[in-house]
Design an enzyme around this catalytic site. Structure first.
Site, short mmCIF file in Angstrom:
data_model
loop_
_atom_site.label_atom_id
_atom_site.label_comp_id
_atom_site.label_asym_id
_atom_site.label_seq_id
_atom_site.Cartn_x
_atom_site.Cartn_y
_atom_site.Cartn_z
N ASP A 59 0.96 -1.07 -0.03
CA ASP A 59 0.19 0.03 -0.02
C ASP A 59 0.90 1.24 0.12
OD1 ASP A 59 -2.06 1.73 0.16
OD2 ASP A 59 -2.50 1.43 2.29
N ASP A 237 -1.78 5.52 -5.19
CA ASP A 237 -2.12 4.89 -4.20
C ASP A 237 -2.44 3.43 -4.43
OD1 ASP A 237 -3.36 3.65 -1.85
OD2 ASP A 237 -4.67 5.09 -1.70
#
Ligand SMILES: *[C@@H]1O[C@H](CO)[C@@H](O)[C@H](O)[C@H]1NC(C)=O
Length: 350
Positions: A59, A237
């Site tokens: 992430d 992201d």
């Protein structure tokens, strides 16, 4: 995932001297990633002594590493549990943490331990040991055990060095760079540089405008050959699947391309196109335009048998000034994240 930090309670956190490994051979490492079918990519780390293996969502939209802990109970059921008391190298840092990912709260206590990925090891790495997982981390929706945050320390809940930053500061890797291929197969996280077998041509780089997230300038969004939006502040992201933008800009984007507002059928901020006539859309970073394939832009039919398909750009009032660029875009490029030169690069997939 864009993290919203809601609360951090610090309890007499004794900041130990930064541990430094003796200088020795540096390296690179490649960790094969698993795609859960649509929205997330997870890799493998080993933690503690003796080492136990866990899977973690890669992430770039957060900066904490956390795993389910021994007191997590049913909220972590199905995931592998990290038990610090079973590791001779674990240390209790005596600090609580709370994180919220789209209203899914994770809370627990902070420890440190030895962590390895792809043969590269960081010692004294901060780990959040969860005592509670929100519903979004239920095994049915979230197959990996935990999350490996790869953004900058300043957005970590405990202002702790990330695993990747620890590899850099402990002299374990060639270059302070990691790179990602996110695809339905052959996905990989490469630590210490970029894997030249996975891209062609040169990278186009764009500077990080603010350290925290991997925040950059999105020069423009083009649809059917015309520039529709320009000069957008955006974060890169890997923990988000969609491209999420400000609702009025998203509305302007779809108006220009003839998209249909599907807020009443699909959800607020969603739009559709006929499944067989999606527009051609691209994003420009660092002056280079990168096309988004119809397969990644098209999230599939509104409902079974429908000829209308949902598009992957969504308008949401997140309270943030930036757009979130998730895997709807990132599956189309090989991406590299450079903490030495504070830049993000994209290249064409090989
Ligand atoms: C976070 O840590 C860094 C480096 O250890 C330090 O320079 C910075 O002041 C810290 N920030 C906060 C908010 O404590």
């Amino acid at each position: 995932m864009k993290k919203q930090l809601i609360l951090v309670i610090g309890i007499a956190f004794a900041n130990a001297d930064i541990y430094r490994m003796p200088l020795h051979k540096r390296a690179t490492g490649a960790d094969a990633l698993v795609n859960d079918g649509k929205s997330l990519w997870y890799g493998t780390i080993s933690v503690g002594t003796p080492a136990v293996t866990f899977t973690v969502d890669i992430d770039t939209g957060s900066a904490d590493l956390f795993l389910p802990g021994p007191t997590c109970g049913s909220s972590c059921s199905g995931h592998t549990i990290y038990d610090p008391s079973a590791s001779s190298t674990s240390q209790d840092l005596g600090q609580a943490f709370t994180l919220s990912f789209d209203n899914n709260v994770v809370q627990g206590e902070i420890y440190s331990d030895t962590i390895s990925m792809a043969g590269l090891t960081a010692v004294d790495q901060t780990i959040g040991v969860a005592a509670q997982y929100g519903n979004g981390f239920d095994i049915a929706q979230f197959p990996p055990d935990g999350v490996l945050g790869m953004a900058f320390q300043s957005i970590s809940s405990s202002n702790a060095s990330t695993f990747f930053q620890s590899l850099v500061s402990q002299g374990q890797i060639d270059e302070p760079v990691f790179s990602l291929k996110l695809s339905s197969s052959g996905s990989e996280l490469y630590l210490g540089g970029a894997n030249s077998a996975l891209y062609t041509g040169d990278f186009t780089y764009t500077p990080v405008t603010q350290q925290g997230y991997w925040e950059v300038n999105l020069n423009g969004i083009e649809g059917n050959g015309q520039t529709i939006l320009s000069n957008i502040d955006a974060i890169i992201d890997t923990g988000t699947s969609l491209v999420i933008g400000n609702p009025s800009q998203i509305a302007a984007f779809y108006t220009a391309l003839g998209g249909t507002d599907a807020s009443s059928t699909v959800g607020p901020g969603f739009y559709t196109f006929p499944c067989d006539s999606f527009p051609s859309v691209s994003m420009t970073f660092g002056g280079t335009s990168f096309p988004i394939s119809a397969e990644t832009l098209n999230l599939g039919p509104v409902s079974q048998g429908s000829s209308d398909c949902v598009a992957g750009f969504v308008g949401q009032d997140t309270g943030a000034s930036f757009w979130t660029i998730g895997s709807v875009f990132l599956q189309n490029v090989y991406s590299t994240f450079d903490i030495g030169n504070l830049q993000v690069g994209f290249a064409q997939l090989a």
